[in-house]
Design an enzyme around this catalytic site. Structure first.
Site, PDB file in Angstrom:
ATOM      1  CE  LYS A 216      10.448  11.449 -10.519  1.00 40.59           C
ATOM      2  NZ  LYS A 216       9.383  12.281 -11.116  1.00 40.59           N
TER       3      LYS A 216
ATOM      4  CD  GLU B 181      11.192  13.740  -1.706  1.00 45.20           C
ATOM      5  OE1 GLU B 181      11.500  14.508  -2.644  1.00 45.20           O
ATOM      6  OE2 GLU B 181      11.631  12.580  -1.605  1.00 45.20           O
TER       7      GLU B 181
ATOM      8  CB  THR C  48       7.036  11.416 -14.545  1.00 43.25           C
ATOM      9  OG1 THR C  48       7.562  10.207 -13.995  1.00 43.25           O
ATOM     10  CG2 THR C  48       5.569  11.226 -14.893  1.00 43.25           C
TER      11      THR C  48
END
Length: 273
Positions: free
Chosen positions: A140, A173, A28
């Site tokens: 990711k 996270e 992203t």
């Protein structure tokens, strides 16, 4: 606008392994003034993920051309790149000669309240934990069900992020961001060797902090470390840095190091690629 393997489209094959098994990766990327911010860092992580999953790499020239096409006339937006292993038969075994699917899509810039960046956020601790899996740690990949479950735990729009721990109680996270704390003037961030996403903005901040002479440490963190921290902030490629003002019953100031790093990365991003 959406490009699927270079052609304008809005659908993929039902047999695509990204749909069937989450067999793929994504990035992203922030777009500003027709430019993909931190593009080379995103590309590096995407290629690293492809190597680790044994997905053939997409030629950089192809991605460069398609991104240039999508970003024409875009002053601010979000580019998402998805790469899957492509279509395959039923069953988990990957095809011997996969033909990857690449999906590039352009989206509006998220309308986050400016107060999140300027004043800070309240951060909650999620009940959903992250599974330990060094084989997938850092990349990711498309398997985001843990984050989906964690983000479904609350609906308060004034709590924009939740903190995720692993099964051993280590802080890892946010649902969509990475965590930093300031302790005794040091910048510390969780070790991600067992799970979590090694964010591009996290890497950029560590580099800028090191170049500025700040001491940085990557180590396992627990909630007690957060309670004793002097400052906390969350980061990703779209939000930049959000100061954290409250976690549970613990409150934090809008700290000088957090503000310094906010200013520093804004300047450095103007010249990054």
């Amino acid at each position: 606008m959406i490009l699927v393997n270079g052609k304008t489209a809005s659908s993929i094959e039902v047999a695509d392994r990204g749909l069937q098994y989450g067999d793929g990766l994504f990035e992203t990327i922030a777009i500003r003034d027709e430019r993909a911010i931190l593009y080379l860092s995103h590309l590096k992580r995407l290629e690293d993920g492809c190597r680790r999953l044994s997905i053939p790499l997409i030629a950089r020239r192809i991605l460069d051309e398609e991104i240039f096409k999508l970003c024409q006339g875009v002053s601010r937006g979000v580019l998402k790149i998805v790469v899957t292993r492509g279509s395959g038969g039923r069953g988990y075994q990957p095809p011997s000669q996969p033909q990857p699917t690449r999906i590039l899509s352009l989206h509006p810039w998220p309308n986050y309240p400016s107060i999140f960046m300027e004043y800070g956020i309240t951060l909650r601790v999620c009940r959903t934990s992250l599974g330990y899996n060094p084989c997938l740690a850092g990349i990711k990949h498309l398997n985001r069900l843990e984050q989906v479950l964690a983000r479904s735990e609350w609906e308060n729009p004034m709590i924009p992020e939740g903190l995720m721990l692993d099964s051993q109680g280590h802080v890892v996270e946010g649902t969509m961001s990475n965590l930093f704390i300031v302790q005794n003037g040091r910048l510390e961030t969780p070790d991600l060797s067992g799970c979590g996403v090694a964010g591009v903005m996290r890497e950029f901040i560590l580099k800028q902090a090191f170049n500025s002479g700040l001491k940085t440490i990557v180590r396992p963190l627990i909630l007690a470390d957060l309670r004793s921290a002097e400052e906390i902030f969350m980061c990703n490629s779209l939000i930049g840095i959000w100061p954290v003002r409250r976690v549970g019953e613990t409150q934090y100031p809008l700290g000088p190091l957090t503000q310094h790093l906010q200013h520093l990365i804004q300047i450095q991003l103007l010249h990054s690629n």
